[in-house]
Scaffold this motif. Structure first.
Motif, mmCIF file in Angstrom:
data_model
loop_
_atom_site.group_PDB
_atom_site.id
_atom_site.type_symbol
_atom_site.label_atom_id
_atom_site.label_comp_id
_atom_site.label_asym_id
_atom_site.label_seq_id
_atom_site.Cartn_x
_atom_site.Cartn_y
_atom_site.Cartn_z
ATOM 1 N N ASP A 1 0.865 -1.173 0.000
ATOM 2 C CA ASP A 1 0.000 0.000 0.000
ATOM 3 C C ASP A 1 0.907 1.230 0.000
ATOM 4 O OD1 ASP A 1 -3.089 0.883 1.464
ATOM 5 O OD2 ASP A 1 -1.486 2.304 1.035
ATOM 6 N N ALA A 2 0.895 1.954 -1.128
ATOM 7 C CA ALA A 2 1.842 3.064 -1.268
ATOM 8 C C ALA A 2 1.501 4.209 -0.317
ATOM 9 C CB ALA A 2 1.850 3.557 -2.719
ATOM 10 N N THR A 3 0.234 4.395 -0.017
ATOM 11 C CA THR A 3 -0.141 5.475 0.898
ATOM 12 C C THR A 3 0.338 5.181 2.310
ATOM 13 O OG1 THR A 3 -2.088 5.814 -0.470
ATOM 14 C CG2 THR A 3 -2.070 6.869 1.695
ATOM 15 N N LEU A 4 0.137 3.956 2.732
ATOM 16 C CA LEU A 4 0.596 3.573 4.069
ATOM 17 C C LEU A 4 2.093 3.265 4.083
ATOM 18 C CD1 LEU A 4 -2.298 1.118 5.014
ATOM 19 C CD2 LEU A 4 -1.836 3.329 6.091
ATOM 20 N N ALA A 5 2.671 3.086 2.899
ATOM 21 C CA ALA A 5 4.064 2.648 2.781
ATOM 22 C C ALA A 5 4.258 1.355 3.581
ATOM 23 C CB ALA A 5 5.040 3.728 3.220
ATOM 24 N N ARG B 1 18.405 -10.136 -8.209
ATOM 25 C CA ARG B 1 17.229 -9.269 -8.285
ATOM 26 C C ARG B 1 16.140 -9.717 -7.315
ATOM 27 N NH1 ARG B 1 20.598 -6.995 -10.086
ATOM 28 N NH2 ARG B 1 20.878 -5.926 -12.079
ATOM 29 N N SER B 2 16.017 -11.017 -7.128
ATOM 30 C CA SER B 2 14.957 -11.538 -6.250
ATOM 31 C C SER B 2 15.303 -11.264 -4.794
ATOM 32 C CB SER B 2 14.797 -13.041 -6.459
ATOM 33 O OG SER B 2 14.201 -13.632 -5.323
ATOM 34 N N VAL B 3 14.311 -10.831 -4.052
ATOM 35 C CA VAL B 3 14.536 -10.577 -2.635
ATOM 36 C C VAL B 3 14.950 -11.860 -1.918
ATOM 37 C CG1 VAL B 3 12.087 -10.892 -2.068
ATOM 38 C CG2 VAL B 3 13.526 -9.500 -0.580
ATOM 39 N N GLU B 4 14.454 -12.987 -2.401
ATOM 40 C CA GLU B 4 14.839 -14.252 -1.759
ATOM 41 C C GLU B 4 16.329 -14.542 -1.957
ATOM 42 O OE1 GLU B 4 12.983 -15.905 0.196
ATOM 43 O OE2 GLU B 4 10.885 -15.702 -0.377
ATOM 44 N N HIS B 5 16.834 -14.209 -3.157
ATOM 45 C CA HIS B 5 18.265 -14.433 -3.400
ATOM 46 C C HIS B 5 19.106 -13.470 -2.579
ATOM 47 C CE1 HIS B 5 17.154 -16.222 -7.579
ATOM 48 N NE2 HIS B 5 17.045 -17.093 -6.611
ATOM 49 N N ILE B 6 18.674 -12.217 -2.546
ATOM 50 C CA ILE B 6 19.462 -11.221 -1.806
ATOM 51 C C ILE B 6 19.463 -11.562 -0.321
ATOM 52 C CG2 ILE B 6 19.557 -8.784 -1.169
ATOM 53 C CD1 ILE B 6 18.424 -8.203 -4.024
ATOM 54 N N ALA C 1 14.640 -3.517 4.763
ATOM 55 C CA ALA C 1 15.588 -4.117 3.821
ATOM 56 C C ALA C 1 15.002 -4.137 2.416
ATOM 57 C CB ALA C 1 15.945 -5.537 4.270
ATOM 58 N N ILE C 2 13.711 -4.467 2.329
ATOM 59 C CA ILE C 2 13.066 -4.487 1.011
ATOM 60 C C ILE C 2 13.110 -3.087 0.398
ATOM 61 C CG2 ILE C 2 10.847 -4.828 -0.159
ATOM 62 C CD1 ILE C 2 10.304 -6.991 2.073
ATOM 63 N N GLY C 3 12.923 -2.070 1.246
ATOM 64 C CA GLY C 3 13.016 -0.696 0.766
ATOM 65 C C GLY C 3 14.394 -0.375 0.213
ATOM 66 N N VAL C 4 15.419 -0.803 0.927
ATOM 67 C CA VAL C 4 16.791 -0.558 0.458
ATOM 68 C C VAL C 4 17.028 -1.282 -0.868
ATOM 69 C CG1 VAL C 4 19.227 -1.012 0.946
ATOM 70 C CG2 VAL C 4 17.717 -0.126 2.751
ATOM 71 N N SER D 1 8.884 1.067 -6.098
ATOM 72 C CA SER D 1 8.458 0.948 -4.694
ATOM 73 C C SER D 1 8.827 -0.426 -4.187
ATOM 74 C CB SER D 1 6.949 1.162 -4.572
ATOM 75 O OG SER D 1 6.268 -0.061 -4.814
ATOM 76 N N PRO D 2 8.818 -0.604 -2.865
ATOM 77 C CA PRO D 2 9.074 -1.947 -2.308
ATOM 78 C C PRO D 2 8.074 -2.973 -2.817
ATOM 79 C CG PRO D 2 9.222 -0.286 -0.589
ATOM 80 C CD PRO D 2 8.678 0.421 -1.814
ATOM 81 N N GLY D 3 6.905 -2.508 -3.225
ATOM 82 C CA GLY D 3 5.905 -3.439 -3.739
ATOM 83 C C GLY D 3 6.396 -4.189 -4.957
ATOM 84 N N GLU D 4 7.283 -3.569 -5.748
ATOM 85 C CA GLU D 4 7.811 -4.267 -6.920
ATOM 86 C C GLU D 4 8.790 -5.372 -6.528
ATOM 87 O OE1 GLU D 4 9.455 -1.825 -10.001
ATOM 88 O OE2 GLU D 4 7.707 -0.504 -10.035
ATOM 89 N N VAL D 5 9.376 -5.232 -5.342
ATOM 90 C CA VAL D 5 10.342 -6.239 -4.889
ATOM 91 C C VAL D 5 9.610 -7.389 -4.206
ATOM 92 C CG1 VAL D 5 12.297 -6.652 -3.342
ATOM 93 C CG2 VAL D 5 12.160 -4.528 -4.664
ATOM 94 N N GLY D 6 8.630 -7.022 -3.388
ATOM 95 C CA GLY D 6 7.872 -8.064 -2.685
ATOM 96 C C GLY D 6 8.579 -8.542 -1.438
ATOM 97 N N THR D 7 7.865 -9.346 -0.686
ATOM 98 C CA THR D 7 8.422 -9.813 0.581
ATOM 99 C C THR D 7 9.043 -11.195 0.409
ATOM 100 O OG1 THR D 7 6.412 -10.979 1.259
ATOM 101 C CG2 THR D 7 6.542 -8.643 1.802
#
Lengths: 954, 199, 101
Positions: free
Chosen positions: A385-389, A492-497, A517-520, A529-535
């Motif tokens: 949620d970009a508004t709530l970040a 590129r994948s958050v899981e790999h990083i 970390a996802i933000g970084v 946005s972090p949304g493109e990276v995902g959790t």
């Protein structure tokens, strides 16, 4: 109070000033209060630093007031030894002792006597979290009459309200909490569990909750296994850290935690505090710090235009608001002495001069991350949620509802409304229709203005590759430079990083740092946005739990069910050495004083071959197969025929799976035309019954056959040896035991001398004359003792499973599961005689497959070590003479399946599965052993003793 | 083959006879109370037949009560409890010594119909757990929903307690439960219950 | 820990059951009429779908009845339970609704 620790306020907080508690940290004695955590008590005493960091040994301090602390690891020494505890979650108790840890704890060698157990409970509605939303949900659900359980990890309900100063319905919020608690406790079908952390949320709303029970004698805990029709997750949110240079210095804390220590524990964590925030919530921290007497020289807000009302309130309290700015660095050694502040451009670049402000506390709020861990474990999706970040719950995959700050709702009235709604909806869905109550009016926690997330505060110098003091996961000492290196390496994948940098893999599993970390990563990848990276994937347990808790009472003697026979007390009295056969405890041998196993077994074998011996065979599986089609049924399951078996006779049979591999064997007796009594191997009793039911229920429902397990109905004594006939004759005086009247493989009913009725079978698993005496297990012990009494004059000797194995191996009788392994056909065992030609049975078709017809299949053969004193280890691999032992893999001919010392043969022998074994009889094979020796053995027929079978009739 | 149980009573041993004193000593009284005892030597007959066939009606007549057809239900008479074990399977439980009589009556009822009557009296023994805390003791090892809304007197279940398969039969609302457990598992289950009741 | 509804005994934990593999794989009436390949396929080859799968379970700790379950192999959602010997039910046409947070 004159001896009040320096940072403890004189009044306020949920601590009991009448109950001072003494405790020790790193060897120094301090005083705290009942209601403190170890962390709050340390902070009250001015102790901020805990252990240094794992890799870089940087000083680290307490950051949060809960389960998300990245630094505050301690080793508990008293009241019990417990490694890797968080000072922020350890409740203070009198006499507690702990030491700070550098990332690693140590397990105590002493047995843990703490009592852990478990409990299964079903509920209509399970509410996780007793903050305002969770309390409201439980109230609504409870009023519906549904069964409700509310769990919370704190010692008392209230959640964030314990740390704030909000008001509900015109009164302090905690008065509402107390009322809610009282109402819940008065509801007959509602249960409130405090100190109880939901650690896993699994399929079909199976939720595991770890409860700490410090008030029990010896402490301990309970693992609750909940099965809930409906789950309401009111799990709250974690405040995020911000990533800037020097953000790990002791004195840098979560703004919400600073507020919690102030209001809940009456502890002032700093005298001169700077607040650094991306949103509204930290203004309350700043204002309340100032009201408590702390200096607050600056409030740094990343937003260029913070809400005017907040700015006005701050200024009225003498706090300078620096809008559109960020903290870019920290000063000090083991404790913060100042921060460096710079303005931020719209592109989040530093601009203008850097200002230094002296302070001993930096209260940081990087925004709020809903605790979506359980939601995700339950396979619910999250969306950014970009508004709530923030990542918030999106679609549920089960009957689960999220509410309150756990789904991104950050005002109190909204949390109450959502809680009431979720609780009412959950109850309704569980079959208890209920309308959501109207939330009371609230003061002090209004809907916040949108935050301005800043995922990466640039360093004053260099570029991300050099920002080694910008900590992303402080517990792993992982920095922006590490993330940069991962991205540069092509990840590129958050899981790999995550795996490359180890971010999020430490004790806290990324609770505080995960989204930061996802933000970084998003910034360094250039994502919008972090949304493109995902959790990353959320996995249980939500907080670390001890193996002792998971084990519960399933340890020591209660580890696993133990099965014993009716004769067991006698075996114990006689000093038997037991072995586990499945869950059974069976006597392995009965040593006499001074005997080892070899000596005892040789003696027991000699008794069976030369006189008479007796074994408790009660563990054999026993099944009554009854019905007009019983004969047809057994003919279809066994490789050999049972339809023509005369009543009163017994027959050995082999069962195969459809693939033709041996599954079980045993002797079956025909008691009546429509009644067979079937025995199975000890370990396979349940599997055989299941197998029979499978065919009857799924393939041949037309067959009129019923199967009933009678394993424990019967106690069985196997009386074995050339003198067994005279013992049975004395034991059953009315029975004609002559070979003509009672031939091999027949069964007779008899009344024993002591009056007990018995079913006696003349069957042999040793090649000797032998009888199996079956009686109701109520009389098992008495009849066993009678057998021994009537056999005493013949020197009757009890024997155990080891002797049984030797006796049967000398005769080449395989044991299913020892000499077979699911890849062995009856033909491989040399038992072509047991495979009927003129009827079909399960598995027969497989014997015509090319693979089962190969000449080089492994056959069961005997092995005689060339050195008759050499005992081959069971499992030893066999090779041909001259085989290249350095080849990979070595060309194995097979392996040893059974190996014993034989009294009858006066030497060692073995059974083995050997490739083309029957064609190698007379040849030599080699067993290379782990000790480097290679033992030679001659391949023989598997029957090594009495091959003509002359002994079975005595 | 029938056993004259009374003539041979001195030779009988129940799986938990040696634990009687320990079971009795574990009794706790009061609102959190719980009692544990073995009820040894109950008559138990396993009955399998077609519930829609003529033998079912004859069996009902012989037993004095219809065979329960609702899964997990129990029909009780003055002398017997008839437990549903499966759609064509029941356990008829009676007093010590009653097995030959029950077996005879059931065999007559079965007649030529396909089915089976098997004396399993010695296959299981019975542990009775009762008292206000009995349910919470069971819940430490049984994943069944035992809440009065889901389970109660007149209900039975084949399930596991502490990983031991057994037949659970709720006798009354105190609550009292009977745990019909195979003799080989009885000692382990009793040890587990003694441990759990101590909690 | 799945919660599986035995058609007779109702909902019980997965640990009370034994798994029986793919459902609706009948033992061939005359195995000897099959080629080795056909018999091998019966013995060893089973579907492994990502999605709904009809499979057999047996209530081992309960009534010992075999029955069939349609389980989604990704989500573990169980959409149908039916007695052995009955055909796989046709799923309802409308998608089952999702609860939203």
């Amino acid at each position: 109070m004159s001896n009040r620790p320096g940072n403890r306020l004189a009044a306020g907080g949920r601590v009991d000033r009448s109950a001072p508690l003494r405790f020790t940290f790193d060897g120094v004695e301090y005083t705290g209060l009942r209601g403190d955590t170890l962390a709050s008590a340390l902070l009250a005493n001015g102790v901020l630093a805990v252990g240094p960091s794992l890799y870089r040994e940087r000083p680290r301090g307490i950051v949060t007031a809960g389960v998300d602390d990245p630094h505050a690891l301690v080793q508990l020494e008293r009241p019990c030894s417990d490694p890797m505890q968080l000072a922020t979650t350890v409740e203070l108790s009198d006499g507690l002792a702990a030491t700070g840890l550098q990332g690693r704890g140590r397990l105590d060698d002493a047995p843990d006597e703490t009592r852990y157990d478990k409990t299964y409970l079903h509920t209509d509605v399970l509410v996780v979290g007793a903050g305002p939303a969770g309390l409201a949900a439980a109230l609504a659900a409870g009023r519906s009459g549904a069964r409700v359980v509310l769990v919370d990890d704190q010692p008392e309900p209230g959640g964030a309200l314990l740390s704030g100063r909000e008001r509900i319905d015109g009164r302090p919020a905690l008065a509402w909490v107390a009322e809610a608690r009282a109402e819940l406790e008065a509801q007959p079908e509602t249960r409130l569990l405090t100190r109880a952390t939901a650690i896993g949320h699994h399929d079909q709303n199976y939720v595991l909750v770890a409860e700490r029970r410090p008030d029990r004698p010896g402490g301990g805990g309970r693992l609750w296994h909940f099965r809930a029709r409906q789950v309401v997750l009111a799990t709250g949110a974690h405040e995020r850290p911000l990533v800037f240079a020097g953000n790990d210095r002791p004195g840098v804390m979560s703004a919400a935690a600073v507020r919690s220590y102030l209001n809940r524990y009456a502890v002032l964590t700093g005298r001169r505090a700077v607040v650094f925030t991306t949103g509204d919530s930290a203004y309350a921290t700043a204002l309340e710090l100032a009201a408590a007497g702390a200096e607050v020289p600056a409030l740094v807000d990343t937003r260029p235009e913070p809400p005017a009302a907040l700015v006005k309130a701050a200024r009225a309290a003498g706090i300078e608001v620096l809008a559109g700015a960020a903290v870019v660095g920290t000063e000090g050694g083991a404790r913060l002495t100042g921060v460096r502040i710079s303005a931020l451009t719209a592109e989040e670049q530093l601009t203008g001069p850097v200002r230094e402000v002296a302070c001993d506390l930096l209260a940081v709020s990087g925004g709020w991350s809903p605790a979506v861990h359980l939601w995700s474990m339950a396979r619910g999706t999250v969306r950014y949620d970009a508004t709530l970040a923030a990542f918030v719950p999106d679609r549920a995959a089960q009957e689960v509802r999220a509410c309150g700050s756990g789904r991104g709702r950050h005002d109190l009235a909204g949390c109450l409304t959502e809680g009431f709604t979720a609780g009412a909806e959950a109850a309704t869905a569980a079959g208890f229709p209920f309308a959501a109550p109207i939330a009371p009016p609230c003061e002090g926690d209004t809907p916040p203005a949108p935050p301005r997330p800043v995922w990466l505060v640039p360093g004053e110098e260099g570029d991300p590759s050099t920002w080694r003091d910008h900590f992303v996961d402080a517990q792993r000492d992982a920095t922006v430079a590490d993330v940069h290196r991962a991205v540069r390496a092509g990840m590129r994948s958050v899981e790999h990083i995550k795996r490359y940098t180890t971010i999020g893999t430490a004790h806290d599993q990324g609770k505080s740092c995960g989204v930061a970390a996802i933000g970084v990563i998003a910034r360094l990848l250039g994502a919008r946005s972090p949304g493109e990276v995902g959790t990353t994937t959320f996995r249980g347990p939500y907080v670390p739990v001890s193996f002792a808790l998971l084990a519960g009472r399933e340890r020591g003697p209660l580890f696993d069910p133990v099965r014993t026979t009716a004769v067991h007390p006698w075996h114990v009295r006689r000093g038997a050495v037991f072995e586990n056969v499945g869950q059974w405890h069976r006597p392995r041998y009965y040593p006499r004083p001074g005997e080892d196993m070899d000596a005892a077994v040789l003696r027991e074998c000699r008794a069976a071959r030369e006189a008479v011996a007796v074994m408790d065979a009660s563990t054999l599986g026993k099944i009554d197969v009854i019905g007009p089609d019983a004969a047809v049924f057994l003919d279809r399951l066994y490789t050999n025929g049972f339809a023509k078996l005369p009543v009163g006779s017994a027959r050995y049979g082999v069962m195969c799976r459809a693939d033709g591999m041996v599954f079980d064997d045993g002797v079956t007796v025909r008691l009546a035309p429509d009644h067979y009594y079937l025995t199975t191997t000890t370990g396979n009793a349940a599997a055989v019954l299941d197998w029979m039911e499978e065919w009857l229920q799924t393939e041949w429902p037309e067959l009129r056959v019923r199967c009933t397990s009678v394993t424990e109905q019967w106690s069985t004594a196997a009386v074995v040896g050339p003198r067994s006939r005279e013992v049975v004759a004395a034991l059953a005086p009315g029975l004609d035991v002559s070979n003509d009247a009672f031939p091999f493989m027949t069964v007779r009913d008899a009344v024993l001398a002591n009056g007990v009725p018995a079913r006696i079978c003349r069957i042999s698993f040793s090649g000797e004359l032998a009888y199996e005496i079956n009686v109701s297990s109520w009389y098992g012990l008495a009849v066993w003792e009678a057998v021994l009494a009537y056999g005493a004059h013949a020197g009757i000797t009890p024997y155990g499973t080891e002797t049984m194995h030797v006796l049967r191996a000398e005769k080449g009788y395989p044991i299913v599961g020892q000499d077979t392994d699911g890849t062995v056909t009856p033909q491989d065992l040399g038992m072509t005689w047991v495979v009927a030609r003129h009827k079909d049975f399960v598995g027969k078709r497989s014997f015509a497959r090319a693979d089962t017809s190969r000449a080089d299949r492994r056959h069961l053969v005997g092995l005689l070590p060339v050195d008759g004193g050499e005992l081959l280890p069971e499992g030893a691999q066999l090779v041909a003479p001259g085989a290249d032992l350095t080849a990979v893999p070595v060309d194995s001919l097979g392996h040893v399946t059974s190996s014993y010392r034989s009294a009858a043969l006066d030497r060692t022998f073995a059974l083995a599965l050997v490739r083309g074994g029957r064609d190698r009889i007379g040849e030599t094979v080699l067993a290379p052993l782990p000790d480097g020796r290679t033992v030679a053995a001659t391949v023989t027929e598997p029957v090594l003793f009495d091959p003509k079978g002359g002994r079975r009739d005595g | 083959m029938t056993v004259d149980g009374f003539a041979l009573a001195h030779l009988r041993r129940s799986p938990l006879g040696h634990l009687a004193d320990r079971l009795a000593a574990a009794e706790a009284t009061g609102p959190g109370g719980v009692r544990l005892r073995e009820i040894p030597f109950l008559a138990q007959l396993n009955l399998r037949l077609d519930p829609a066939g003529p033998a079912a009606a004859r069996a009902a007549e012989a037993l004095g009560a219809p065979l329960p057809t609702l899964a997990g239900s129990v029909v009780a008479t003055a002398d017997l409890r008839v437990l549903w074990l499966g759609p064509d399977e029941w356990l008829v439980v009676g007093a010590d010594g009653a097995a030959p009589t029950i077996e005879h009556a059931l065999r007559r009822a079965l007649g030529d119909e396909p089915g089976s009557v098997v004396d399993v009296s010695a296959n299981r023994t019975t542990l009775e757990l009762s008292g206000p805390s009995a349910r919470s003791v069971l819940e430490q090892g049984c994943s069944l929903d035992l809440h009065p809304r889901a389970f109660g007197p007149g209900r039975c279940a084949q399930t596991t307690v502490a990983k031991v398969q057994l037949v659970l039969d709720q006798i009354d609302a105190e609550p009292s439960y009977r745990l019909l457990v195979r003799g080989s598992f009885a000692q382990y289950l009793a040890d587990w219950l003694l441990d759990a009741t101590g909690e | 820990m799945l919660l599986i509804a035995c058609p007779w005994c109702g909902e019980r934990d997965e640990t009370e059951y034994h798994y029986g593999g793919q459902a609706h794989v009948a033992h061939p009436a005359d195995p000897h009429a099959l080629s080795d390949a056909e018999w091998g396929a019966y013995l060893f080859v089973r579907d492994n779908p990502k999605g709904e799968f009809a499979e057999r379970w047996m209530h081992a700790a309960g009534c010992r009845r075999w029955f069939n379950v349609v389980r989604h192999t990704v989500t573990h959602d169980i959409s149908a339970v039916y007695p052995a010997g009955q055909p796989r039910p046709v799923p309802p046409s409308d998608e089952h609704s999702e609860v939203t947070a």
